[in-house]
Design an enzyme around this catalytic site. Structure first.
Site, PDB file in Angstrom:
ATOM      1  N   ARG A  98       0.852  -1.201   0.000  1.00 55.78           N
ATOM      2  CA  ARG A  98       0.000   0.000   0.000  1.00 55.78           C
ATOM      3  C   ARG A  98       0.878   1.238   0.000  1.00 55.78           C
ATOM      4  NH1 ARG A  98      -1.451   1.780   4.562  1.00 55.78           N
ATOM      5  NH2 ARG A  98      -2.169  -0.198   5.424  1.00 55.78           N
ATOM      6  N   TYR A 138     -16.271  16.497 -15.915  1.00 56.58           N
ATOM      7  CA  TYR A 138     -16.693  15.096 -15.861  1.00 56.58           C
ATOM      8  C   TYR A 138     -17.718  14.919 -14.732  1.00 56.58           C
ATOM      9  CZ  TYR A 138     -16.538  10.143 -14.774  1.00 56.58           C
ATOM     10  OH  TYR A 138     -16.908   8.852 -14.497  1.00 56.58           O
ATOM     11  N   ASP A 158      -7.083  18.797 -14.451  1.00 52.25           N
ATOM     12  CA  ASP A 158      -7.376  17.449 -14.941  1.00 52.25           C
ATOM     13  C   ASP A 158      -6.924  17.405 -16.401  1.00 52.25           C
ATOM     14  OD1 ASP A 158      -8.577  15.176 -16.044  1.00 52.25           O
ATOM     15  OD2 ASP A 158     -10.355  15.309 -14.780  1.00 52.25           O
ATOM     16  N   LYS A 201      -7.797   6.410 -19.430  1.00 54.51           N
ATOM     17  CA  LYS A 201      -8.112   6.916 -20.762  1.00 54.51           C
ATOM     18  C   LYS A 201      -6.866   6.847 -21.664  1.00 54.51           C
ATOM     19  CE  LYS A 201     -12.003   7.287 -18.874  1.00 54.51           C
ATOM     20  NZ  LYS A 201     -12.129   8.065 -17.696  1.00 54.51           N
TER      21      LYS A 201
HETATM   22  C1  LIG Z   1     -11.953  14.052 -17.466  1.00 57.67           C
HETATM   23  C2  LIG Z   1     -12.103  12.925 -16.497  1.00 57.67           C
HETATM   24  N1  LIG Z   1     -11.637  13.072 -15.253  1.00 57.67           N
HETATM   25  C3  LIG Z   1     -11.733  12.078 -14.333  1.00 57.67           C
HETATM   26  C4  LIG Z   1     -12.356  10.880 -14.628  1.00 57.67           C
HETATM   27  C5  LIG Z   1     -12.473   9.806 -13.588  1.00 57.67           C
HETATM   28  O1  LIG Z   1     -11.531   8.803 -13.793  1.00 57.67           O
HETATM   29  P1  LIG Z   1     -11.751   7.235 -13.460  1.00 57.67           P
HETATM   30  O2  LIG Z   1     -12.933   6.776 -14.263  1.00 57.67           O
HETATM   31  O3  LIG Z   1     -10.464   6.621 -13.846  1.00 57.67           O
HETATM   32  O4  LIG Z   1     -12.035   7.154 -11.989  1.00 57.67           O
HETATM   33  C6  LIG Z   1     -12.845  10.690 -15.923  1.00 57.67           C
HETATM   34  C7  LIG Z   1     -13.525   9.424 -16.263  1.00 57.67           C
HETATM   35  O5  LIG Z   1     -14.240   9.329 -17.251  1.00 57.67           O
HETATM   36  C8  LIG Z   1     -12.725  11.739 -16.878  1.00 57.67           C
HETATM   37  O6  LIG Z   1     -13.200  11.612 -18.130  1.00 57.67           O
END
Ligand SMILES: Cc1ncc(COP(=O)(O)O)c(C=O)c1O
Length: 384
Positions: free
Chosen positions: A51, A103, A175, A200
């Site tokens: 961890r 998101y 992000d 992604k």
């Molecule tokens: C722009 C963006 N940020 C954060 C996330 C969240 O990531 P995760 O699905 O890996 O938890 C996503 C998921 O679709 C996303 O598209």
């Protein structure tokens, strides 16, 4: 040549990497272990418990730091686990200013989890930095930026926002999931924290869920490492390995995503049955100039609305697509289509969603790296 000086494409492959010490394995072994033998209490080789740290995860974290031009990388069990760690830097009464177009899961963790703990969130359109300034007060501790935004493809000027954040001593987190470090480097533009859903483009093959943070500041890194270990939302060694492998082809995949994205965006923009296409590469996109200055190219994410803005027409299109798979997620080698209002953004209330343009007829495409002619043919048969 020291690895620090390597250019981006070389860093995706070599950044922060060295052959494994045991047998010289070029790819780090998947250290599928929870614990490590000690010769005497505290007598270990840098690893005590997985961890806290695991060698395969360390290899990925070093790669993440390298490709984002940061000093410290941290990998988590998902993008949301990475966001969770960032918000845990804050305490009750602290305020966050976030993009309003983001998101749906990020919105959900802010509103449904952290508001309960007394953290206050303001959601604002950030294309105009003056809108952010209006919400700054003594309690503002974090600005949360997503650019390009998901799914409206708005562009936020990271450098301008970072100047504002710096002036008021507020942390700026970006992000960078949609753009990836191939297209934009938020730390170079003044951000303090870069966040990824590595699920992604970094992973790139739709086979793993993983999150990441990268920072430059040692004190901030230590606080985040503490949260990573104390809260425990880490990724396993197999998933770390998969993302590390994905990163090694990030630059070539992104180049093709951008090329195909342009072809598909232009095809849709010229189609008589399409009302509006959202893609920052169009010269008439409201933030095109900012996109041009902070991004190397415009990416493979596109949103569009069929003529008339009819929900049923949008559903028909996504049902008829054959090469584009109707699915959540984005950034893999295969093309995906999504219906944000009922899928990725369903957790945002309809009035809030529509304020930022996420209408019921909106379709989002993650353009993959197939032959672009096949992708356009698929869209043609689905739209007609
Ligand atoms: C722009 C963006 N940020 C954060 C996330 C969240 O990531 P995760 O699905 O890996 O938890 C996503 C998921 O679709 C996303 O598209």
């Amino acid at each position: 040549m020291g690895k620090k000086q390597l250019k981006f494409n070389s860093r995706t492959i070599h950044g922060g990497q060295s052959p494994d010490e045991a047998y010289g394995a070029v790819m780090p072994p998947i250290y599928q272990t929870s614990t490590y033998a000690q010769s005497t209490p505290g007598g270990h080789k840098g690893y005590e418990y997985s961890r806290s740290a695991n060698p395969t995860r360390t290899a990925l974290e070093n790669s993440l730091a390298s490709i984002e031009n940061g000093n410290y990388g941290l990998a988590f069990g998902s993008g949301l686990a990475a966001i969770d760690a960032v918000i845990k830097l804050l305490g009750p009464g602290d305020e966050v200013i976030s993009t309003s177009d983001l998101y749906g899961g990020s919105y959900r963790i802010f509103k449904k989890i952290f508001e309960k703990f007394g953290i206050v969130f303001h959601f604002v359109g950030m294309q105009d930095t003056a809108e952010i300034a209006k919400h700054i007060n003594a309690k503002t501790k974090l600005i949360w930026v997503e650019t390009p935004t998901n799914p409206m493809m708005n562009i936020i000027d990271i450098k301008l926002v970072s100047q504002l954040a710096r002036k008021h001593k507020i942390l700026l987190a970006v992000d960078n999931t949609f753009a990836t470090p191939y297209l934009q480097l938020p730390l170079d533009l003044g951000a303090d924290i870069v966040m990824h859903s590595a699920t992604k483009y970094l992973g790139g093959h739709s086979d793993v869920v993983l999150g990441a943070l990268v920072v430059r500041d040692k004190e901030l890194a230590d606080q985040l490492y503490f949260i990573q270990n104390a809260s425990g939302a880490v990724c396993g060694p197999m998933d770390s390995f998969l993302v590390l492998r994905g990163i090694k082809t990030l630059h070539v995949r992104m180049q093709r995503h951008c090329e195909n994205g342009r072809a598909v965006a232009e095809y849709l923009a010229n189609h008589s049955k399409i009302e509006k296409v959202f893609w920052p590469g169009f010269p008439d996109h409201p933030n095109h100039e900012v996109a041009k200055s902070q991004m190397k190219d415009f990416g493979g994410m596109i949103s569009f609305v069929p003529k008339g803005g009819n929900y049923q027409d949008a559903i028909k299109i996504v049902e008829k697509l054959q090469l584009f798979t109707l699915a959540e997620s984005l950034g893999g080698v295969e093309s995906l289509a999504g219906h944000p209002a009922s899928m990725t953004h369903a957790s945002i209330p309809k009035e809030e969603r529509e304020k930022s343009g996420v209408v019921d007829a909106l379709i989002r495409l993650s353009v993959g790296i197939e032959d672009k002619e096949d992708l356009m043919e698929d869209l043609r048969q689905a739209i007609e």
